[in-house]
Design an enzyme around this catalytic site. Sequence first.
Site, mmCIF file in Angstrom:
data_model
loop_
_atom_site.group_PDB
_atom_site.id
_atom_site.type_symbol
_atom_site.label_atom_id
_atom_site.label_comp_id
_atom_site.label_asym_id
_atom_site.label_seq_id
_atom_site.Cartn_x
_atom_site.Cartn_y
_atom_site.Cartn_z
ATOM 1 N N LEU A 62 27.605 71.148 6.787
ATOM 2 C CA LEU A 62 26.063 70.849 6.971
ATOM 3 C C LEU A 62 25.797 69.304 7.974
ATOM 4 O O LEU A 62 25.018 68.987 8.865
ATOM 5 C CB LEU A 62 24.452 71.005 6.066
ATOM 6 C CG LEU A 62 25.000 72.448 6.069
ATOM 7 C CD1 LEU A 62 24.059 73.152 5.281
ATOM 8 C CD2 LEU A 62 23.821 73.800 7.388
ATOM 9 N N GLY A 63 26.174 68.727 6.983
ATOM 10 C CA GLY A 63 25.826 67.187 7.783
ATOM 11 C C GLY A 63 26.175 66.268 6.857
ATOM 12 O O GLY A 63 27.283 66.415 5.268
ATOM 13 N N ASP B 296 12.851 57.627 -1.521
ATOM 14 C CA ASP B 296 13.532 57.660 -0.129
ATOM 15 C C ASP B 296 13.096 58.653 0.894
ATOM 16 O O ASP B 296 13.749 59.884 1.266
ATOM 17 C CB ASP B 296 15.187 58.063 0.247
ATOM 18 C CG ASP B 296 15.870 57.760 0.767
ATOM 19 O OD1 ASP B 296 15.067 57.019 1.987
ATOM 20 O OD2 ASP B 296 16.861 58.128 1.221
#
Length: 820
Positions: free
Chosen positions: A515-516, A634
């Site tokens: 996915l990433g 973040d």
Amino acid sequence: MGLHESLNCFVLVLALSCFFLSVSLAHEKAFFSGKLNDSETIVSSFRTFRFGFFSPINSKSRYAGIWYNSISVETVIWVANKDKPINDSSGIISVSEDGNVVVTDGQRRVLWSTNVSTRIRANSTVAELLDSGNLVLKEVYTDAYLWESFKYPTDSWLPNMLVGINERAGGGNAMITSWKNPSDPSPGNYTAALVLAAYPELSIFNNNNNNTTVWRSGSWNGQMFNGIPDVYPGVFLYRFIVNDDTNGSVTMSYANDSTLRHFYMDYRGFVIRRDWSEARRNWTVGSQVPANECDIYSRCGQFATCNHRKSPLCSCIRGFKPKNLREWNNGNWTGGCIRKVILQCERQNNNGSADWFLTLQRMKLPDFASRSEVSEPECLKTCLQTCSCIAFAHGLGYGCMIWNGSLVDSQELDARGMDLSIRLAHSEFKTQDRRPILIGTSLAGGITVLAVCVLLARSIVMKKRVKKKGTDAEKMFKRVEALAGGNKEKLKELPLFEFQVLAAATDNFSLKNKLGQGGFGPVFKGKLQEGQEIAVKRLSQASGQGLEELVTEVVVISKLQHRNLVKLLGCCIAGEERMLVYEFMPKKSLDFYIFDPMQAKLLDWKTRFKIINGICRGLLYLHRDSRLIIIHRDLKASNILLDENLIPKISDFGLAKIFLGNEDEANTQRVVGTYGYMAPEYAMGGLFSEKSDVFGLGVILLEIVSGRRNSHSTLLAYVWSIWNKGEINGLVDPEIFDQLFEKEIRKCIHIGLLCVQDAANDRPSVSTVCSILNSEVADIPEPKQPAYMPRNGILEAESSESSDLKASTNNVTITDVSGR
Ligand SMILES: *[C@@H]1O[C@H](CO)[C@@H](O)[C@H](O)[C@H]1NC(C)=O
Ligand SMILES: *[C@@H]1O[C@H](CO)[C@@H](O)[C@H](O)[C@H]1NC(C)=O
Ligand SMILES: *[C@@H]1O[C@H](CO)[C@@H](O)[C@H](O)[C@H]1NC(C)=O
Ligand SMILES: *[C@@H]1O[C@H](CO)[C@@H](O)[C@H](O)[C@H]1NC(C)=O
Ligand SMILES: *[C@@H]1O[C@H](CO)[C@@H](O)[C@H](O)[C@H]1NC(C)=O
Ligand SMILES: *[C@@H]1O[C@H](CO)[C@@H](O)[C@H](O)[C@H]1NC(C)=O
Ligand SMILES: *[C@@H]1O[C@H](CO)[C@@H](O)[C@H](O)[C@H]1NC(C)=O
Ligand SMILES: *[C@@H]1O[C@H](CO)[C@@H](O)[C@H](O)[C@H]1NC(C)=O
Ligand SMILES: *[C@@H]1O[C@H](CO)[C@@H](O)[C@H](O)[C@H]1NC(C)=O
Ligand SMILES: *[C@@H]1O[C@H](CO)[C@@H](O)[C@H](O)[C@H]1NC(C)=O
Ligand SMILES: *[C@@H]1O[C@H](CO)[C@@H](O)[C@H](O)[C@H]1NC(C)=O
Ligand SMILES: *[C@@H]1O[C@H](CO)[C@@H](O)[C@H](O)[C@H]1NC(C)=O
């Protein structure tokens, strides 16, 4: 109108004279300085109110009073001779020789008088009915008000009236008292008043029962009463303003529309807000207190809470048991509850583990708090150190609230309540049940336990950090255990996945399922045998780095459950493999939509607004709803995942910092995060606090509205320049611009700018952001110039995750801890 009802054989004559009155409107006066007989009235300048004699429904008695002129339903808002009625039409209202307004009967006996100083010069006063419904006695030469009916209300509070203690104005307490019944305005059983203790409150008293409190609004924080969630700035049409310089008065003002409305004290003891509906030609009830049985003062006795959605209504707070079990079980809760285990601080031999706090969420706070203006950590400390302190709460506008003695009249609210932390003996926390932590009391309890553990674990982590940094995997796992409470039980609550299971689910981590790629390793889509879709983050084997983040993430996320936080399903620790398993988010992340002209269409403004709200609530949960303060560090568009209903979920807690709250901000040598979303004080000085998350939130907000990325902070500069020109339309993503929502969009930009202000102190808290988002606060402060971060070396040199690993558009970027 009673005026008309009381007529008998003179109907025709009077009807004619009324007709006369109505055709000669221009001649109707708003003031008088002579006499008014029973059939004469005055009317306010815009014809909203009328003053004269009236008879209540089903009564022939005559009273001088004020009522709405323009509506068909008899609605009296003020009465002069309320307990001295006139039994015929011989009554006279006049401005007397001594300048007072007096009501006299046929025998010229004074039934009522404004009764102000006798030193008023004769023939120098005039009475006028204002369009607000205020009858004033004026000095003709100076126009000074010698007396106002607004300071002596009977059963109604009208808009723009000062309610409550108003000593300077000489009005005493502008309390309202019920009529005896709808036909008799003499003082009834109930009174409502503003009570000024450490925190101002509205209260209802039963006059007939030794003035016992029937209901209380809960504490005032400058914007709302804690126990009336619907009296909220903007949402509610009235705003109460407790004004210190008039010695604690409450002003009611209301939305600038032409709707007639007021509060009144009904003879049965309810304070009701009524709004006039032109369509129905009748009043509609806007709100009413007490609203349910739990609103009745101290319904459940001491150390118990009431929840009107539960049966039985009352339950003892955890750590307490019914004082009289038999009565309690029979539904007689008046005896309340008592402590099960004596507090450590009360023991003769005070050498055991210290007491700790159980936090109840969304509470109407108990009566009799004392106040101080210290920070939340200080508040906790003060309470912990003082044995007589049995509970504390802290909140915006409330400061530090401390309870000694007992806790009465607390209630579990549906929304918008406050956190209440209650002191319990240490041993009460051990018996905690094993169920997954859910919202409500059990969550709070769990978090508290965790808080203690984390405190402990932090010191361990700190020590270790000093010794050696790149620790090996086994030590790291021990650390997870330490963080999880020193006992492995906690960790065991988190499902552990077999490596084989995850390998099978992801087709052996095949590239087509990837996915990433995040800073700590790739993310794969997987499907468990049962069919459940999952996302698996496989932490890079090589890097010792990332393991600490795993620890944090496991601990943080497994203990927190919120609709707007991504759910961790489990983890896998096998040999050198470390993996985290999440729920799968089919709709990818926010950045996939808002920055892509093709996808932007899929999120209209309403959806985006919902997303903004969701992010805000999730963040609020991290910052406020637990005793722990969790700073995400973040926040960015790519860390906001969307589920199939486009509900946003904050993800990636790898960089989160937990603290118990004995520090409001912390310092870190290692600046991690994402360029463009980092607050200046963090990026430059490594200083982070809740306000650094607020900065990230602000950037996301502006990105959502504009559809542009805050690359190199250019967006902030751009928004600021446009804001100052007052021409915001050009800024808004054309895909979402909708005239209908212009105000809301504008508000979001406004909030966004407040969040990205340079000075952390200027930025609002997340709770403020959430409440502004959902209300129509009129006076949001003007933002100061945002922080434009210079693109200098500090960031990139120190940021270990600044490699540009932006996922392509078909990737769900679960771990996209990347720079831009
Ligand atoms: C009140 O005064 C008006 C005019 O001054 C008069 O027409 C009317 O009859 C009086 N009504 C009563 C009840 O005295
Ligand atoms: C009206 O009240 C007075 C006393 O205020 C009384 O003397 C009189 O008899 C009463 N009249 C009627 C008709 O009840
Ligand atoms: C007027 O006020 C005085 C005291 O200020 C009181 O004694 C008197 O009874 C009052 N009169 C009326 C008619 O209310
Ligand atoms: C007040 O006015 C009335 C009538 O207008 C008059 O009879 C009276 O003498 C005046 N009183 C004073 C003190 O001027
Ligand atoms: C407020 O009330 C106190 C007494 O309760 C008084 O001393 C003080 O002057 C008042 N302040 C104002 C501004 O009215
Ligand atoms: C009324 O309240 C007072 C003080 O709060 C108390 O001393 C008294 O006993 C109460 N009386 C009754 C009848 O409840
Ligand atoms: C109750 O309160 C009212 C208004 O404050 C006061 O007039 C009355 O005397 C009080 N009664 C008792 C029994 O305390
Ligand atoms: C209410 O609105 C009208 C017109 O919009 C304005 O003229 C008036 O001044 C406003 N009143 C207040 C109290 O703001
Ligand atoms: C007011 O109190 C009295 C005495 O307790 C009671 O008889 C009456 O019914 C009450 N009235 C209302 C409207 O509650
Ligand atoms: C107006 O509303 C009240 C309840 O709020 C109801 O009892 C009454 O019948 C209504 N009157 C009319 C004329 O509809
Ligand atoms: C309720 O319980 C208390 C003791 O907890 C007792 O004094 C009281 O009489 C009881 N009331 C009723 C109505 O049973
Ligand atoms: C506390 O102190 C007493 C006597 O000093 C001792 O007997 C007891 O074991 C101690 N308890 C704890 C928990 O240390």
